[in-house]
Design a protein around this motif. Structure first.
Motif, PDB file in Angstrom:
ATOM      1  N   PHE A   1       8.931   6.870  -0.601  1.00 55.36           N
ATOM      2  CA  PHE A   1       8.043   7.932  -0.138  1.00 55.36           C
ATOM      3  C   PHE A   1       7.131   7.433   0.975  1.00 55.36           C
ATOM      4  CE2 PHE A   1       4.802  11.184  -0.143  1.00 55.36           C
ATOM      5  CZ  PHE A   1       5.545  12.333  -0.384  1.00 55.36           C
ATOM      6  N   THR A   2       6.634   6.210   0.847  1.00 55.04           N
ATOM      7  CA  THR A   2       5.793   5.641   1.901  1.00 55.04           C
ATOM      8  C   THR A   2       6.557   5.546   3.222  1.00 55.04           C
ATOM      9  OG1 THR A   2       4.344   4.432   0.393  1.00 55.04           O
ATOM     10  CG2 THR A   2       4.569   3.552   2.625  1.00 55.04           C
ATOM     11  N   THR A   3       7.791   5.085   3.161  1.00 53.17           N
ATOM     12  CA  THR A   3       8.627   5.003   4.367  1.00 53.17           C
ATOM     13  C   THR A   3       8.857   6.390   4.950  1.00 53.17           C
ATOM     14  OG1 THR A   3       9.740   3.025   3.533  1.00 53.17           O
ATOM     15  CG2 THR A   3      10.870   4.282   5.257  1.00 53.17           C
ATOM     16  N   TYR A   4       9.113   7.357   4.068  1.00 51.05           N
ATOM     17  CA  TYR A   4       9.362   8.728   4.503  1.00 51.05           C
ATOM     18  C   TYR A   4       8.159   9.294   5.262  1.00 51.05           C
ATOM     19  CZ  TYR A   4       8.773  13.713   3.899  1.00 51.05           C
ATOM     20  OH  TYR A   4       8.466  15.024   4.107  1.00 51.05           O
ATOM     21  N   ILE A   5       6.939   9.085   4.720  1.00 51.61           N
ATOM     22  CA  ILE A   5       5.732   9.622   5.360  1.00 51.61           C
ATOM     23  C   ILE A   5       5.475   8.929   6.698  1.00 51.61           C
ATOM     24  CG2 ILE A   5       3.225   9.767   5.169  1.00 51.61           C
ATOM     25  CD1 ILE A   5       3.525  10.409   2.279  1.00 51.61           C
ATOM     26  N   ARG A   6       5.630   7.639   6.726  1.00 54.61           N
ATOM     27  CA  ARG A   6       5.439   6.917   7.994  1.00 54.61           C
ATOM     28  C   ARG A   6       6.368   7.474   9.075  1.00 54.61           C
ATOM     29  NH1 ARG A   6       2.418   2.310   7.935  1.00 54.61           N
ATOM     30  NH2 ARG A   6       2.044   1.281   5.935  1.00 54.61           N
ATOM     31  N   ASN A   7       7.618   7.647   8.724  1.00 55.99           N
ATOM     32  CA  ASN A   7       8.586   8.151   9.696  1.00 55.99           C
ATOM     33  C   ASN A   7       8.250   9.583  10.125  1.00 55.99           C
ATOM     34  OD1 ASN A   7      10.017   5.772   9.640  1.00 55.99           O
ATOM     35  ND2 ASN A   7      11.506   6.489   8.117  1.00 55.99           N
ATOM     36  N   ALA A   8       7.846  10.408   9.158  1.00 51.86           N
ATOM     37  CA  ALA A   8       7.583  11.816   9.444  1.00 51.86           C
ATOM     38  C   ALA A   8       6.380  11.990  10.355  1.00 51.86           C
ATOM     39  CB  ALA A   8       7.367  12.582   8.138  1.00 51.86           C
ATOM     40  N   VAL A   9       5.287  11.257  10.097  1.00 50.04           N
ATOM     41  CA  VAL A   9       4.048  11.463  10.850  1.00 50.04           C
ATOM     42  C   VAL A   9       4.013  10.633  12.127  1.00 50.04           C
ATOM     43  CG1 VAL A   9       1.534  11.337  10.765  1.00 50.04           C
ATOM     44  CG2 VAL A   9       2.821  12.039   8.733  1.00 50.04           C
ATOM     45  N   LEU A  10       4.419   9.381  12.027  1.00 50.28           N
ATOM     46  CA  LEU A  10       4.289   8.481  13.177  1.00 50.28           C
ATOM     47  C   LEU A  10       5.416   8.652  14.186  1.00 50.28           C
ATOM     48  CD1 LEU A  10       3.144   5.213  11.357  1.00 50.28           C
ATOM     49  CD2 LEU A  10       1.734   7.049  12.323  1.00 50.28           C
ATOM     50  N   TYR A  11       6.593   9.037  13.700  1.00 46.56           N
ATOM     51  CA  TYR A  11       7.752   9.091  14.594  1.00 46.56           C
ATOM     52  C   TYR A  11       8.437  10.463  14.630  1.00 46.56           C
ATOM     53  CZ  TYR A  11       7.010   4.133  13.710  1.00 46.56           C
ATOM     54  OH  TYR A  11       6.439   2.899  13.563  1.00 46.56           O
ATOM     55  N   ASP A  12       7.812  11.461  13.977  1.00 43.87           N
ATOM     56  CA  ASP A  12       8.391  12.818  13.917  1.00 43.87           C
ATOM     57  C   ASP A  12       9.826  12.800  13.426  1.00 43.87           C
ATOM     58  OD1 ASP A  12       6.181  14.306  14.719  1.00 43.87           O
ATOM     59  OD2 ASP A  12       6.577  13.918  16.837  1.00 43.87           O
TER      60      ASP A  12
ATOM     61  N   MET B   1       0.857  -1.188   0.000  1.00 40.10           N
ATOM     62  CA  MET B   1       0.000   0.000   0.000  1.00 40.10           C
ATOM     63  C   MET B   1       0.894   1.239   0.000  1.00 40.10           C
ATOM     64  SD  MET B   1      -3.061   1.041   2.599  1.00 40.10           S
ATOM     65  CE  MET B   1      -2.046   0.806   4.047  1.00 40.10           C
ATOM     66  N   PHE B   2       0.723   2.068  -1.031  1.00 39.35           N
ATOM     67  CA  PHE B   2       1.513   3.283  -1.151  1.00 39.35           C
ATOM     68  C   PHE B   2       0.717   4.445  -0.557  1.00 39.35           C
ATOM     69  CE2 PHE B   2       2.985   0.428  -4.444  1.00 39.35           C
ATOM     70  CZ  PHE B   2       4.359   0.466  -4.254  1.00 39.35           C
ATOM     71  N   ILE B   3       1.396   5.242   0.256  1.00 38.36           N
ATOM     72  CA  ILE B   3       0.720   6.249   1.068  1.00 38.36           C
ATOM     73  C   ILE B   3       0.958   7.651   0.499  1.00 38.36           C
ATOM     74  CG2 ILE B   3       0.566   7.274   3.370  1.00 38.36           C
ATOM     75  CD1 ILE B   3       1.548   4.625   4.502  1.00 38.36           C
ATOM     76  N   ALA B   4      -0.128   8.424   0.387  1.00 39.48           N
ATOM     77  CA  ALA B   4      -0.024   9.834   0.006  1.00 39.48           C
ATOM     78  C   ALA B   4       0.002  10.722   1.247  1.00 39.48           C
ATOM     79  CB  ALA B   4      -1.186  10.231  -0.894  1.00 39.48           C
ATOM     80  N   HIS B   5      -0.904  10.436   2.206  1.00 37.37           N
ATOM     81  CA  HIS B   5      -0.995  11.233   3.428  1.00 37.37           C
ATOM     82  C   HIS B   5      -1.357  10.340   4.608  1.00 37.37           C
ATOM     83  CE1 HIS B   5      -2.224  14.271   0.227  1.00 37.37           C
ATOM     84  NE2 HIS B   5      -1.154  14.824   0.763  1.00 37.37           N
ATOM     85  N   ILE B   6      -0.945  10.738   5.787  1.00 39.52           N
ATOM     86  CA  ILE B   6      -1.389  10.134   7.035  1.00 39.52           C
ATOM     87  C   ILE B   6      -1.943  11.259   7.902  1.00 39.52           C
ATOM     88  CG2 ILE B   6      -0.751   8.830   9.084  1.00 39.52           C
ATOM     89  CD1 ILE B   6       1.561   7.623   7.525  1.00 39.52           C
ATOM     90  N   ARG B   7      -3.220  11.083   8.308  1.00 40.98           N
ATOM     91  CA  ARG B   7      -3.845  12.137   9.120  1.00 40.98           C
ATOM     92  C   ARG B   7      -3.181  12.195  10.487  1.00 40.98           C
ATOM     93  NH1 ARG B   7      -9.164  11.718   7.622  1.00 40.98           N
ATOM     94  NH2 ARG B   7      -9.563  10.021   9.081  1.00 40.98           N
ATOM     95  N   LYS B   8      -2.784  13.366  10.891  1.00 43.34           N
ATOM     96  CA  LYS B   8      -2.034  13.539  12.137  1.00 43.34           C
ATOM     97  C   LYS B   8      -2.871  13.156  13.360  1.00 43.34           C
ATOM     98  CE  LYS B   8       1.798  15.248  14.083  1.00 43.34           C
ATOM     99  NZ  LYS B   8       3.154  14.740  13.803  1.00 43.34           N
TER     100      LYS B   8
END
Length: 786
Positions: free
Chosen positions: A56-67, A1-8
């Motif tokens: 990009f999916t890894t990048y978003i996960r790290n940015a939103v879930l782990y700051d 599953m490729f992620i565009a956004h994760i709601r904060k």
């Protein structure tokens, strides 16, 4: 599953495919109104194609879930444009134009539009990006995108549909000359870009807020508004005063014109002729009959905006339907280049929270209108497509900055011809827009006022008295003349050209104590000015009163003084000043005195200076116009000479460019390299050097009345919806300041930055009850603790 956004808020995921399809769906509906649905849907489907990677999916996960925001940026804006170019370019000219238009929108959707050709011989921004052989993850992106069932077929289908749209577009503009056709093509490409930007930001905002994307239908607002307006017409129809009967005649002419198809028209109602009411009557009826999306008033000054918006709310009895957009309180110009998750949370909030003009009735300034077409980046371009399929009323069209008339005129033509908007150019002093090099293509029988000469005579309520002498008057002499005029009057309006002179004369008249004196200038926030104007109106006819103001009071402010003193300026300004004298025919005749202030520094106000010189040389000294300075012939003569003199004096080529901005859009740039594309637009260069006004300003929130609560709220944690609402309220409590004023306030510790210097507010010492912003820190407002 490729992620565009994760709601904060709850970590819900929006997949790349869901986001692409959501933006494509919304963009198509925006584009359908302008017969570019396939172009806009295709841009939406491919705009974030570059997010189809594990990286990009890894990048978003790290940015939103782990700051944990990676320092290395991932380019997700180029892949869609490159995919189109590699797979569909070179087939035929129509298809090439589709690929260029859609591709440019995609690769620019975070950075702002790029150049198809450069103002030198360097490589095209577009070609450089789409032929980049080192684009990371590109093959993975293509494989993942094409693996989704239906994506490839959908792209092919939309390209075929878009080719037909290009043919129809070319048919619509075939009667134009070559330069204008090229300009219209550039505007069309920016319109596709605008639809994509708004669809992308709206889909993302709705996901963040966990709300459904909805499409507005304002038809009920227009129907209810027209019904309430006609109830007012019936009441006014019973009035016996001649001025009200004349105003009714003007509004009835507008009502009849509303039955005709979309075109560009002029409404040359004399000052005091009920222009706002008459134009609204046209707009509401025309919007109903021709299913227009919204009504947009474009005005030169915030004062007109405030009062006219209030008047319209009162007439249509739907206050929530009207948006006032004075300026951008948010200074977020540096955010456009950043992909969403590279920003801090408050940056993302700024980006998603700004308004996109999705309202039934909008009041905005000429600066904001021009910026929607020509300002750099994405933040203002987002609003551009909302100018299409609308009724656009340009109030005081003569106030368009002279150096931008060519850009303005071609934008007007495009919005009517391609954007299907109906346009009304309103003023008591119409400039010769149909005679300029890039002229406005007016409709047949464009003037709504049936007999202009007769109408001007019928509305005459003042005599204009020439008191101009070669040396000019100092402030002491102006004050002495004020005493003389006030010996025969109860009320007087004095209009000078600079804020400093207004402030000095105000202090001088206060010391003389001949009447109660009020000060008005743009140093005061809108809420403050409106409160002052209400006090003045309440005292007119009851007490002796003098108002000293800059030209902000001239246009659109419904107020009436017994006499007016106006410092020398253009004939259009004199006409507007006359409109604040004996406005409703309260007496047989009011008097407007034209003087020349000897102490005004007009070096930074070339249009006022030139206008005053032309007035003195060709109107006041012309015996043919003696006592009839506002006749249609006098106005025509004035603008003919003003255009000639302004063309010699006012620079239309911004440094360091070597030709006007319009030459970067008409395909005739003298030094550009050979184009390797059909498109020849140089929007990146235009936007870099475009300034709607000579000296750009920054909007700051002031601690006046409700402004204090707004400042306090901005020091708290807000969600996007709360933030957006507060930003709309902040319009009423903001003042636009020049760079030197910002610097001095900062040096004096009177400026408080918020949101990483994206929003500014003033301390209580920087705002004064009489004058507004006071950069020396001697303000008289109550203490406020930040």
């Amino acid at each position: 599953m490729f992620i565009a956004h994760i709601r904060k808020s709850d970590h819900v995921i929006q997949t790349v495919q869901d986001h692409l399809e959501g933006v494509a769906w919304l963009a198509r509906r925006y584009g359908k109104l302008i017969a570019l649905a396939a172009h806009t849907e295709l841009s939406g489907l491919l705009h974030d194609m570059g997010k189809y990677t594990e990286a990009f999916t890894t990048y978003i996960r790290n940015a939103v879930l782990y700051d944990d925001v990676a320092s290395t940026k991932i380019d997700h804006s180029t892949a869609g444009a490159k995919y189109l170019y590699e797979n569909y370019y070179g087939k035929d000219p129509l298809q090439n134009l589709v690929v260029e238009t859609v591709g440019m929108a995609i690769l620019s959707h975070h950075s702002g539009l790029q150049n198809f050709i450069q103002p030198d011989t360097s490589q095209s921004d577009y070609i450089r990006r789409v032929t980049n052989v080192d684009l990371p993850h590109y093959q993975e992106v293509v494989a993942n995108f094409e693996a989704v069932s239906g994506n490839v077929e959908k792209v092919t289908q939309l390209i075929e549909e878009a080719k037909k749209e290009v043919e129809e577009f070319m048919e619509r503009i075939k009667h134009l000359n070559g330069k204008e056709r090229t300009i219209h093509l550039n505007y069309m490409q920016k319109l596709v870009f605008s639809c994509l930007i708004d669809a992308d930001r709206t889909d993302t905002r709705c996901f963040e807020e966990d709300t459904e994307v909805t499409l507005s239908d304002h038809s009920a607002v227009f129907e209810e508004g027209y019904k309430n307006l006609m109830n007012q017409v019936n009441e006014w129809g019973e009035a016996v005063q001649p001025i009200y009967k004349l105003r009714n005649e003007m509004s009835e002419s507008c009502d009849r014109k509303a039955d005709e198809a979309s075109s560009i028209m002029t409404l040359s109602i004399p000052t005091g002729g009920g222009k706002t009411f008459a134009s609204l009557r046209y707009a509401l009826k025309h919007a109903m009959q021709y299913k227009k999306e919204r009504i947009i008033y474009v005005v030169p000054y915030t004062t007109i905006l405030e009062q006219n918006a209030t008047a319209v709310r009162d007439i249509i009895k739907q206050p929530e339907a009207v948006l006032e957009h004075h300026a951008n309180v948010i200074d977020d110009s540096g955010l456009d280049d950043e992909p969403d998750y590279y920003q801090e949370a408050y940056h993302k909030q700024l980006q998603l929270g700004r308004d996109n003009w999705d309202y039934p009735i909008i009041f905005t300034t000429m600066v904001q209108f021009l910026d929607a077409f020509f300002q750099k980046g994405t933040r203002k371009s987002r609003r551009l497509h909302h100018l299409t399929n609308s009724v656009i009323i340009v109030d005081e069209v003569q106030s368009v900055p002279y150096k931008h008339f060519h850009l303005f005129n071609t934008a007007m033509n495009f919005l009517q011809m391609v954007g299907n908007s109906s346009i009304l150019l309103c003023t008591a002093t119409q400039p010769e827009v149909a005679e300029m090099k890039y002229k406005i293509h007016l409709g047949k029988n464009a003037e709504i006022v049936p007999d202009l000469v007769k109408t001007v005579d019928a509305f005459k309520r003042v005599s204009i008295i020439n008191k101009v002498d070669k040396g000019g008057w100092n402030l002491e002499k102006i004050a002495s003349f004020t005493e003389e005029v006030m010996s025969e009057n109860q009320s007087l309006l004095i209009i000078l050209n600079t804020k400093s002179e207004v402030r000095r004369l105000y202090k001088l008249l206060e010391e003389l104590n001949i009447a109660e004196v009020y000060h008005l200038s743009t140093s005061m926030c809108p809420a403050h000015r409106m409160e002052k104007l209400d006090k003045i109106r309440d005292k007119l006819g009851k007490e002796r009163i003098i108002c000293v103001s800059t030209q902000l009071i001239e246009a659109g402010v419904d107020i009436s003084f017994e006499s007016v003193i106006r410092s020398q300026a253009g004939l259009d300004s004199i006409a507007q000043a006359a409109g604040r004298c004996n406005r409703n025919g309260e007496r047989e005749e009011g008097k407007v005195y034209i003087i020349r202030s000897a102490e005004e520094n007009l070096s930074r106000l070339p249009e006022i200076r030139i206008g005053g010189e032309v007035l003195a040389n060709y109107i006041l000294n012309n015996e043919d116009f003696d006592g009839n300075y506002l006749s249609p012939l006098a106005i025509q003569t004035y603008f003919r000479h003003f255009d000639a003199q302004a063309g010699r004096v006012i620079k239309v080529v911004p440094p360091p460019l070597d030709c006007p901005l319009i030459s970067h859009l008409n395909g005739r740039h003298p030094n550009a390299g050979k184009a390797s594309t059909i498109s020849k637009g140089m929007f990146k260069t235009v936007e870099k050097h475009f300034e709607a006004i000579e000296s750009p300003t920054t909007s700051v929130i002031v601690p006046y009345a409700g402004g204090e609560d707004i400042i306090a709220s901005l020091n708290q944690d807000l969600d996007i919806k709360e933030f957006s609402n507060i930003m709309k309220q902040a319009q009423q409590y903001s003042v636009n300041l020049f760079d030197y004023e910002i610097q001095k306030l900062s040096q004096n510790n009177l400026l408080v930055p918020l949101y990483d210097n994206s929003i500014y507010c003033l301390t209580e010492r920087a705002y004064d009850e009489d004058f507004g912003v006071t950069i020396d820190g001697e303000g008289s407002m109550m203490d406020y603790n930040f």
